[in-house]
Design an enzyme around this catalytic site. Structure first.
Site, mmCIF file in Angstrom:
data_model
loop_
_atom_site.group_PDB
_atom_site.id
_atom_site.type_symbol
_atom_site.label_atom_id
_atom_site.label_comp_id
_atom_site.label_asym_id
_atom_site.label_seq_id
_atom_site.Cartn_x
_atom_site.Cartn_y
_atom_site.Cartn_z
ATOM 1 N N ASP A 80 0.837 -1.205 0.000
ATOM 2 C CA ASP A 80 0.000 0.000 0.000
ATOM 3 C C ASP A 80 0.875 1.259 0.000
ATOM 4 O O ASP A 80 0.372 2.377 -0.112
ATOM 5 C CB ASP A 80 -1.006 -0.008 1.165
ATOM 6 C CG ASP A 80 -0.328 -0.034 2.527
ATOM 7 O OD1 ASP A 80 0.906 -0.203 2.584
ATOM 8 O OD2 ASP A 80 -1.040 0.109 3.541
ATOM 9 N N ASP A 119 -1.162 -6.119 -0.345
ATOM 10 C CA ASP A 119 -1.430 -5.512 0.965
ATOM 11 C C ASP A 119 -2.914 -5.216 1.135
ATOM 12 O O ASP A 119 -3.556 -4.695 0.217
ATOM 13 C CB ASP A 119 -0.709 -4.145 1.022
ATOM 14 C CG ASP A 119 0.389 -4.104 2.053
ATOM 15 O OD1 ASP A 119 0.430 -4.971 2.934
ATOM 16 O OD2 ASP A 119 1.218 -3.176 1.954
ATOM 17 N N LYS A 149 -1.293 -9.370 2.778
ATOM 18 C CA LYS A 149 -0.508 -8.970 3.958
ATOM 19 C C LYS A 149 -1.355 -8.038 4.814
ATOM 20 O O LYS A 149 -2.055 -7.177 4.280
ATOM 21 C CB LYS A 149 0.793 -8.270 3.537
ATOM 22 C CG LYS A 149 1.585 -7.713 4.724
ATOM 23 C CD LYS A 149 3.000 -7.377 4.358
ATOM 24 C CE LYS A 149 3.186 -6.022 3.725
ATOM 25 N NZ LYS A 149 2.734 -4.870 4.517
ATOM 26 N N GLU A 151 -1.129 -5.656 8.598
ATOM 27 C CA GLU A 151 -0.248 -5.096 9.624
ATOM 28 C C GLU A 151 -0.788 -5.404 11.017
ATOM 29 O O GLU A 151 -2.012 -5.445 11.215
ATOM 30 C CB GLU A 151 -0.140 -3.571 9.440
ATOM 31 C CG GLU A 151 0.557 -3.173 8.149
ATOM 32 C CD GLU A 151 0.782 -1.672 8.027
ATOM 33 O OE1 GLU A 151 0.504 -0.921 8.982
ATOM 34 O OE2 GLU A 151 1.255 -1.258 6.952
ATOM 35 N N GLU A 218 9.691 -4.429 10.117
ATOM 36 C CA GLU A 218 10.072 -3.105 9.590
ATOM 37 C C GLU A 218 10.694 -2.250 10.685
ATOM 38 O O GLU A 218 10.150 -2.108 11.789
ATOM 39 C CB GLU A 218 8.842 -2.393 8.991
ATOM 40 C CG GLU A 218 9.203 -1.001 8.457
ATOM 41 C CD GLU A 218 8.241 -0.429 7.442
ATOM 42 O OE1 GLU A 218 7.283 -1.109 7.042
ATOM 43 O OE2 GLU A 218 8.471 0.731 7.036
HETATM 44 O O1 KIV Z 1 3.560 -1.169 1.625
HETATM 45 C C1 KIV Z 1 4.704 -1.605 1.507
HETATM 46 O O2 KIV Z 1 5.424 -1.345 0.546
HETATM 47 C C2 KIV Z 1 5.215 -2.467 2.569
HETATM 48 C C3 KIV Z 1 6.676 -2.761 2.565
HETATM 49 C C4 KIV Z 1 7.366 -1.572 3.068
HETATM 50 C C5 KIV Z 1 7.000 -3.983 3.342
HETATM 51 O O3 KIV Z 1 4.477 -2.858 3.424
#
Ligand code: KIV
Length: 325
Positions: A80, A119, A149, A151, A218
């Site tokens: 994202d 994401d 993914k 968070e 991260e």
């Molecule tokens: O959104 C993104 O690019 C990420 C990476 C920084 C892992 O989550």
């Protein structure tokens, strides 16, 4: 009929040595960093790489860069971060689900071998496991990606379990979680003092136990990343979290030298911003100062104006289509 695949990773694991052994086993000289197999990797393939081979990943938002990165990366993340990198948002918070789906589709079309992970944007999964499932299932169906993914550490463990039990591979993301930037108070490194470490290690344990196939770390210090990597059975993918991780990911535009502002930990592997500027400068000069044609073969275009209906662009598939614009 079976599908044959030269699995370089498995050969390395068997030989325990370098490229010389690969050549000895296969009879082919395999360049170290180029993939030679064509079958698309799945989430369990990434999990199985822990302790076997370093995992290489990049973000990708479009089909053409995905096609290039696909030759070198194990997975591509449609992050994202595209909201900030491509669409000029200050944070990732405003990114809508539809944007993730649109870019996810493009990357899946471009990549043939790498696992594509999309994401889930802010607001699309936090409310409840069932809301997360509805939106994640939509992303999987509409993009054909191989995983999503989300968070958050232990607070997302129940959701991760719910999604995995229902067929959705989940990559977790802990440490600095950019979607929480308004609560954290900025894009700040996490676990800076040792007393914060136990909570972050516990986050990693709980997302691994819940069934995540890998976890992004991260902006964590090296000893903490090392401790987490040793504590869990799934691969850790570092971004600003040292080489102690099982794999690495960077935002592609940052490592290419295209993003105007990058986090302090980013190493640049190219000067793409400068290359683009030089090309545009020379196009403008060519056209404005020298009055020259911007076309390589001006005759093709003038032919079209004369009513010649032969196509000016031949598609790779052999289909013929007139060029638009
Ligand atoms: O959104 C993104 O690019 C990420 C990476 C920084 C892992 O989550």
């Amino acid at each position: 009929m079976g599908v044959y695949r030269i699995d370089v990773t498995a050969i390395f694991a068997t030989c325990g040595e370098g490229a010389g052994d690969v050549a000895a086993v296969t009879g082919y000289a395999v360049p170290m960093s180029v993939h030679s197999s064509s079958k698309r990797l799945l989430a369990p393939d990434i999990t199985a790489m822990k302790g076997q081979a370093p995992i290489v990943a990049l973000t990708s938002y479009h089909a053409h860069t995905a096609a290039i990165a696909d030759r070198y990366c194990d997975f591509l993340l449609v992050g994202d971060s595209l909201g900030m990198v491509m669409h000029g948002f200050e944070t990732t918070v405003p990114v809508p689900l539809e944007l993730m789906i649109m870019h996810g589709r493009a990357v899946v079309r471009g990549a043939k071998r790498a696992l594509v992970v999309v994401d889930m944007p802010f607001g699309s999964y936090e409310e409840s496991p069932s809301v997360a499932f509805r939106n994640a299932a939509r992303v999987m169906k509409e993009t054909d990606c191989g995983g999503i993914k989300i968070e958050g550490g232990r607070r997302m463990a129940e959701t991760i379990r719910y999604l995995v039990e229902r067929g959705i591979p989940v990559m977790s993301h802990i440490g600095l979680t950019p979607q929480s930037v308004n609560v954290i108070g900025g894009f700040k490194a996490q676990g800076r003092t040792e007393k914060e470490w136990a909570a972050i290690v516990e986050d990693a344990r709980q997302v691994a136990d819940a069934g995540a196939f890998a976890v992004v770390l991260e902006a964590l210090t090296e000893p903490l990343a090392r401790r987490i990597t040793a504590a869990i059975k799934i691969p850790t993918i570092g971004i600003g979290a040292s080489t102690a991780c099982d794999g690495q990911i960077l935002v592609m535009e940052d490592m290419l030298g295209l993003s105007p502002r990058v986090p302090r930990f980013v190493k640049k592997f190219g000067k793409v911003g400068e290359v683009i500027e030089d090309a545009i400068k020379s196009y403008a000069r060519h056209h404005r100062d020298e009055g020259a044609s911007p076309h390589r073969r001006a005759d093709v275009v003038s032919r079209a104006y004369r009513g010649d209906r032969r196509p000016v662009l031949r598609l790779p598939s052999g289909r013929r289509q007139p060029r638009h614009g």
